[in-house]
Design a protein around this motif. Structure first.
Motif, mmCIF file in Angstrom:
data_model
loop_
_atom_site.group_PDB
_atom_site.id
_atom_site.type_symbol
_atom_site.label_atom_id
_atom_site.label_comp_id
_atom_site.label_asym_id
_atom_site.label_seq_id
_atom_site.Cartn_x
_atom_site.Cartn_y
_atom_site.Cartn_z
ATOM 1 N N ARG A 198 0.832 -1.203 0.000
ATOM 2 C CA ARG A 198 0.000 0.000 0.000
ATOM 3 C C ARG A 198 0.866 1.251 0.000
ATOM 4 O O ARG A 198 0.602 2.222 -0.671
ATOM 5 N N TRP A 199 1.939 1.197 0.778
ATOM 6 C CA TRP A 199 2.866 2.340 0.823
ATOM 7 C C TRP A 199 3.462 2.599 -0.563
ATOM 8 O O TRP A 199 3.543 3.728 -1.015
ATOM 9 N N LEU A 200 3.823 1.482 -1.212
ATOM 10 C CA LEU A 200 4.434 1.591 -2.542
ATOM 11 C C LEU A 200 3.468 2.228 -3.540
ATOM 12 O O LEU A 200 3.854 3.071 -4.356
ATOM 13 N N VAL A 201 2.189 1.822 -3.444
ATOM 14 C CA VAL A 201 1.178 2.369 -4.348
ATOM 15 C C VAL A 201 1.031 3.876 -4.114
ATOM 16 O O VAL A 201 1.038 4.671 -5.052
ATOM 17 N N THR A 202 0.931 4.278 -2.848
ATOM 18 C CA THR A 202 0.799 5.703 -2.513
ATOM 19 C C THR A 202 2.004 6.481 -3.022
ATOM 20 O O THR A 202 1.891 7.573 -3.572
ATOM 21 N N TYR A 203 3.177 5.894 -2.818
ATOM 22 C CA TYR A 203 4.419 6.514 -3.243
ATOM 23 C C TYR A 203 4.429 6.717 -4.756
ATOM 24 O O TYR A 203 4.723 7.787 -5.260
ATOM 25 N N LYS A 204 4.055 5.628 -5.468
ATOM 26 C CA LYS A 204 4.016 5.702 -6.930
ATOM 27 C C LYS A 204 3.027 6.764 -7.406
ATOM 28 O O LYS A 204 3.295 7.508 -8.338
ATOM 29 N N GLU A 205 1.887 6.827 -6.716
ATOM 30 C CA GLU A 205 0.867 7.805 -7.105
ATOM 31 C C GLU A 205 1.359 9.230 -6.914
ATOM 32 O O GLU A 205 1.087 10.100 -7.735
ATOM 33 N N SER A 206 2.096 9.452 -5.814
ATOM 34 C CA SER A 206 2.565 10.819 -5.569
ATOM 35 C C SER A 206 3.647 11.216 -6.573
ATOM 36 O O SER A 206 3.712 12.355 -7.015
ATOM 37 N N ILE A 207 4.480 10.245 -6.960
ATOM 38 C CA ILE A 207 5.486 10.515 -7.993
ATOM 39 C C ILE A 207 4.788 10.832 -9.312
ATOM 40 O O ILE A 207 5.150 11.763 -10.023
ATOM 41 N N GLU A 208 3.766 10.040 -9.611
ATOM 42 C CA GLU A 208 3.020 10.242 -10.854
ATOM 43 C C GLU A 208 2.333 11.598 -10.889
ATOM 44 O O GLU A 208 2.371 12.293 -11.889
ATOM 45 N N ALA A 209 1.733 11.967 -9.751
ATOM 46 C CA ALA A 209 1.033 13.250 -9.673
ATOM 47 C C ALA A 209 2.012 14.392 -9.929
ATOM 48 O O ALA A 209 1.710 15.331 -10.660
ATOM 49 N N LYS A 210 3.176 14.288 -9.335
ATOM 50 C CA LYS A 210 4.202 15.322 -9.506
ATOM 51 C C LYS A 210 4.637 15.400 -10.965
ATOM 52 O O LYS A 210 4.775 16.477 -11.538
ATOM 53 N N TYR A 211 4.851 14.222 -11.551
ATOM 54 C CA TYR A 211 5.277 14.141 -12.945
ATOM 55 C C TYR A 211 4.225 14.755 -13.862
ATOM 56 O O TYR A 211 4.545 15.520 -14.763
ATOM 57 N N LEU A 212 2.969 14.414 -13.603
ATOM 58 C CA LEU A 212 1.879 14.928 -14.440
ATOM 59 C C LEU A 212 1.753 16.442 -14.321
ATOM 60 O O LEU A 212 1.484 17.141 -15.297
ATOM 61 N N ARG A 213 1.923 16.938 -13.109
ATOM 62 C CA ARG A 213 1.846 18.390 -12.893
ATOM 63 C C ARG A 213 2.977 19.090 -13.673
ATOM 64 O O ARG A 213 2.746 20.087 -14.347
#
Ligand code: C2E
Ligand code: CA
Ligand code: CA
Ligand code: CA
Length: 278
Positions: free
Chosen positions: A5-20
């Motif tokens: 779950r931590w990994l998923v959250t981490y990946k999502e936050s990286i993705e959000a940053k990348y998308l922004r």
């Protein structure tokens, strides 16, 4: 599991940053080239603490994008630097600011205009060729302009930056070290540096009236600057108490919300008309 779950959250936050970042790059390119009127300049006055007159205004960029909303310059400038777009941003800033400076002169105002440069700008001779050409086209000169370069950018560029500063000074530009106190420059470095003004970073000025550590720091910077015959500009002056401390300690110039927020051209003209600082 918890780890997954931590990994998923981490990946999502990286993705959000990348998308922004991606959205900022895509939208900024559009705003720079298409006539969307999403970019604008605001100007923040700086006053001489002895005469209490406006001596300069700092040009600061604003971006209000149709999908992203207002994007702070601290965020998009850094992204523009990494995406190779800063050259275009600076060109836009210079073009707009010089037109406004021409207007200030036609209105009879004598203050200089300060332009912020990023590290890539100071390494790019085209930026200065263009700036000089635009100045002469408008009947303006280098002495009308102050260039603000951050301490960390100067340190990063080392001896090359030193040569650039010498050239710019020879051309007649006023030079300021921005964010002074945050880049850990050594004393010997300060001695050699061909600049006119030190801008004390606002983080040391905001709480000046109450924080004794900040008081000691600012006092030290002021005596250091006096030793090297540099003028000091304090940014982030938010209250009268800070202004009085700086005045008493011989700081030459102050800038901050207590004097004025950065203002669009028309509002600046109204402020200049109504203020006691002119
Ligand atoms: P900076 O050059 O250090 O600019 C000072 C920042 O402090 C500005 O934020 C200004 O609005 C803010 N400020 C001024 N007085 C006060 C005060 O009394 N209190 C507080 N809390 N803040 C105050 P801004 O306009 O958001 O710009 C942030 C940074 O973005 C600038 O820091 C500069 O590094 C960069 N920037 C802005 N415009 C340009 C530009 O045209 N070109 C480049 N290369 N960088 C720019
Ligand atoms: Ca600045
Ligand atoms: Ca600063
Ligand atoms: Ca800054």
């Amino acid at each position: 599991t918890r780890n997954e779950r931590w990994l998923v959250t981490y990946k999502e936050s990286i993705e959000a940053k990348y998308l922004r970042r991606l959205a900022i790059i895509t939208e900024l390119k559009q705003s720079l080239t298409a006539e969307r009127n999403e970019l604008s300049m605001v100007y923040q006055p700086k006053i001489n603490l002895q005469t209490m007159q406006v001596v300069s205004v700092e040009a600061l960029i604003r971006w209000d994008n149709h999908t992203l909303g207002k994007v702070p310059p601290d965020e998009f400038i850094q992204i523009a630097e990494r995406a190779g777009l800063i050259d275009q941003v600076t060109h836009w800033v210079v073009t707009q600011t010089l037109q406004h400076l021409r207007y200030f002169r036609d209105m009879g105002f004598a203050f200089t205009v300060a332009i912020n440069l990023s590290s890539q700008d100071i390494q790019n001779p085209v930026v200065f060729e263009r700036l000089n050409r635009q100045l002469s086209e408008l009947g303006l000169s280098a002495s009308d302009i102050e260039l603000e370069i951050t301490e960390s950018d100067l340190l990063a560029d080392g001896p090359h930056a030193f040569q650039t500063l010498l050239n710019l000074k020879a051309q007649g530009f006023t030079l300021a070290i921005d964010d002074f106190g945050t880049g850990y420059s050594s004393l010997s470095y300060l001695k050699k540096l061909p600049v006119d003004n030190l801008k004390i970073d606002k983080s040391f000025v905001l709480k000046l009236s109450t924080d004794t550590d900040d008081q000691r720091l600012v006092h030290t910077i002021l005596s250091l600057a006096a030793m090297f015959e540099l003028n000091v500009v304090a940014e982030g002056v938010e209250d009268e108490a800070a202004l009085h401390i700086l005045q008493e300690w011989g700081c030459q110039v102050a800038q901050g919300y207590f004097i004025s927020k950065p203002l669009p051209l028309q509002e600046l003209l109204v402020w200049l008309r109504d203020t006691a600082y002119t």
